[in-house]
Enzyme design. Structure first.
Site, PDB file in Angstrom:
ATOM      1  N   TYR A 177      -1.631   6.732  -5.506  1.00 38.99           N
ATOM      2  CA  TYR A 177      -1.293   7.519  -4.870  1.00 38.99           C
ATOM      3  C   TYR A 177      -0.375   8.464  -5.724  1.00 38.99           C
ATOM      4  CZ  TYR A 177      -2.709   4.901  -0.697  1.00 38.99           C
ATOM      5  OH  TYR A 177      -3.406   4.100   0.268  1.00 38.99           O
ATOM      6  N   GLU A 226       0.332  -0.080  -5.322  1.00 35.68           N
ATOM      7  CA  GLU A 226      -0.692   0.909  -5.400  1.00 35.68           C
ATOM      8  C   GLU A 226      -0.153   2.157  -5.843  1.00 35.68           C
ATOM      9  OE1 GLU A 226      -4.140   0.928  -2.756  1.00 35.68           O
ATOM     10  OE2 GLU A 226      -4.023  -1.387  -2.758  1.00 35.68           O
ATOM     11  N   TRP A 227       0.977   2.134  -6.280  1.00 33.09           N
ATOM     12  CA  TRP A 227       1.807   3.261  -6.762  1.00 33.09           C
ATOM     13  C   TRP A 227       0.899   4.190  -7.390  1.00 33.09           C
ATOM     14  CZ3 TRP A 227       7.109   2.138  -9.427  1.00 33.09           C
ATOM     15  CH2 TRP A 227       7.855   3.326  -9.665  1.00 33.09           C
ATOM     16  N   PRO A 228       0.343   3.943  -8.913  1.00 32.07           N
ATOM     17  CA  PRO A 228      -0.404   4.845  -9.602  1.00 32.07           C
ATOM     18  C   PRO A 228      -1.521   5.673  -8.874  1.00 32.07           C
ATOM     19  CG  PRO A 228      -0.785   2.737 -10.382  1.00 32.07           C
ATOM     20  CD  PRO A 228       0.289   2.523  -9.363  1.00 32.07           C
ATOM     21  N   ASP A 259     -10.816   2.380  -3.243  1.00 28.62           N
ATOM     22  CA  ASP A 259     -11.258   1.027  -2.978  1.00 28.62           C
ATOM     23  C   ASP A 259     -12.580   0.990  -3.530  1.00 28.62           C
ATOM     24  OD1 ASP A 259      -8.840   1.040  -1.640  1.00 28.62           O
ATOM     25  OD2 ASP A 259      -9.698   0.654   0.348  1.00 28.62           O
ATOM     26  N   ASP A 263       0.770  -1.217   0.183  1.00 28.00           N
ATOM     27  CA  ASP A 263      -0.136   0.080   0.013  1.00 28.00           C
ATOM     28  C   ASP A 263       0.827   1.404  -0.053  1.00 28.00           C
ATOM     29  OD1 ASP A 263      -2.536   1.162   0.031  1.00 28.00           O
ATOM     30  OD2 ASP A 263      -3.358   0.113   1.631  1.00 28.00           O
TER      31      ASP A 263
END
Length: 410
Positions: A197, A193-195, A221, A160
């Site tokens: 954030y 979840e890089w893109p 989500d 995350d």
């Protein structure tokens, strides 16, 4: 409202060679499994709510169901722990540890049990100093945590992006954990979840992200609601020019969990989620209670024809080719000169409606040239017969429902 067509540039981009992917040999098709978060959240009160608590017992019981009730055999191989599994602090050697009351045997014992059932274990951590729920994050411990996960026998890491500080720290953390996982020598699928954030501030570099991650979240989500499913589909369609071309073997766009079998979706909406996740070449991670699931939901989630579309080895993600005031038309190129086609009825009022379209719309005119067979996959399986290139199809679709077809050129 006039139909809106995808640009020729996007369609052409789908046809180009696959972008270089993370070279760990994993996720050649979209991963499938079960993930606790949407259904069980951060439940830690095992005394008052033992069946809803994020605990060793929960995962043992889910592993038993996955092995005994057809889930593993249908392709759902990963049993994944999300946030809230950890103790509040690291141990004396700086290592992550499971909450000793809720996971009395630790993660190694749980992994051994999961593996004994022919399944793989996924775990969760965070690129920042704390997880989204406030447990210890991996910042400053990337190599140690990767080694710890490998020593426990973990097969997938969901990483995350909460509490990560600057965008550079976020990017560097995702890169470092990817390299650290590969360095362990253990095959560990890397879910990022890089893109998601990055997007509030800058456009993600998907070429780079795919070099480090096996799949990645782009959007909020999922919730157990039709509004949530609608928003994910609309976001995906609006951004398809930038995200569809990057997906393929080794790296996938992740629209989040399947919530089929819970409380918020009607039957038709459940069909829509299953059909559209197949069209989008999405990782299929259920978040539901396999101990209490209806036969209808189980049948839908284990539908072999839909899963075969999702897992098609060509590995191309589908895209929307038409949207009007009532319907959406999506297509996905498949191996063997086939296409998956989804007709989605956006209406939330009235009864079933018919959508009629020319087969020349599909595959830039090539999907049914000179002829094709058409088979309905959802909501029920049946053959529609053989059609010529100039034929029209009329598809009856319930409100908020989807009809999923497979078109095979002859």
């Amino acid at each position: 409202m006039a139909p809106r067509w995808v640009s020729g540039v996007m369609v052409a981009a789908v046809m180009v060679a696959a972008v270089i992917a993370l070279d760990n040999g994993l996720a050649r098709t979209p991963p499938m499994g079960w993930l606790h978060w949407e259904r069980f959240l951060c439940g830690t009160d095992c005394a008052d709510h033992p069946s809803r608590c994020v605990s060793e017992q929960l995962f043992v019981e889910m592993a038993d169901r996955m092995a005994a009730e057809g889930w593993r055999d249908a392709g759902y191989e990963f049993l994944c722990i999300d946030d809230c599994w950890m103790a509040p602090t690291r141990d004396g050697q700086g290592r992550l540890r499971a909450d000793p009351e809720r996971f009395p045997g630790g993660i190694r014992r749980l992994a051994d049990y999961v593996h004994s059932k022919g399944l793989k274990l996924g775990i969760y951590s965070d690129v920042g100093s704390k997880t989204c729920a406030g447990f210890p994050g991996s910042y400053g411990h990337y190599e140690l945590d990767a080694q710890t996960f490998a020593s426990w026998g973990v097969d997938l890491l969901k990483f995350d992006g909460c509490n990560s500080g600057s965008l550079e720290q976020l990017a560097e953390g995702y890169r470092r954990m990817s390299l650290a996982l590969n360095k362990t020598g253990r095959s560990i699928v890397y879910a990022c979840e890089w893109p998601f954030y990055l997007r509030p501030v800058q456009q993600p570099n998907y070429t780079e992200i795919k070099q480090y991650c096996n799949h990645w979240r782009n959007f909020y989500d999922v919730y157990d609601s039709w509004n949530s499913i609608k928003s994910i589909l609309e976001w995906t369609a609006l951004h398809q020019d930038s995200i569809v071309k990057i997906a393929g073997p080794g790296g996938w766009n992740d629209p989040d969990m399947l919530v089929i079998g819970n409380f918020g979706l009607s039957w038709d909406q459940s069909v829509t989620q299953m059909a559209m996740w197949a069209i989008m070449a999405a990782p299929l991670f259920m978040s539901n209670d396999l101990r209490h699931i209806s036969p209808e939901a189980k049948c839908l989630l284990q539908n072999k024809e839909v899963i075969a579309i999702n897992q098609d080895p060509l590995g191309r993600q589908g895209y929307r080719i038409l949207k009007d005031k009532t319907f959406e038309l999506w297509e996905r190129p498949l191996s063997g000169r086939a296409y998956a086609v989804a007709v989605l009825n956006q209406q939330e009022i009235g009864g079933p409606q018919n959508f009629t379209f020319s087969l020349t719309f599909l595959g830039n005119g090539l999907a049914c040239n000179p002829a094709c067979s058409v088979r309905q996959v959802l909501p029920a399986s049946r053959d529609w017969g053989v059609y010529s290139w100039t034929s029209f199809l009329s598809v009856e679709v319930n409100p908020t429902g989807t009809v999923l077809l497979k078109v095979l050129a002859l």
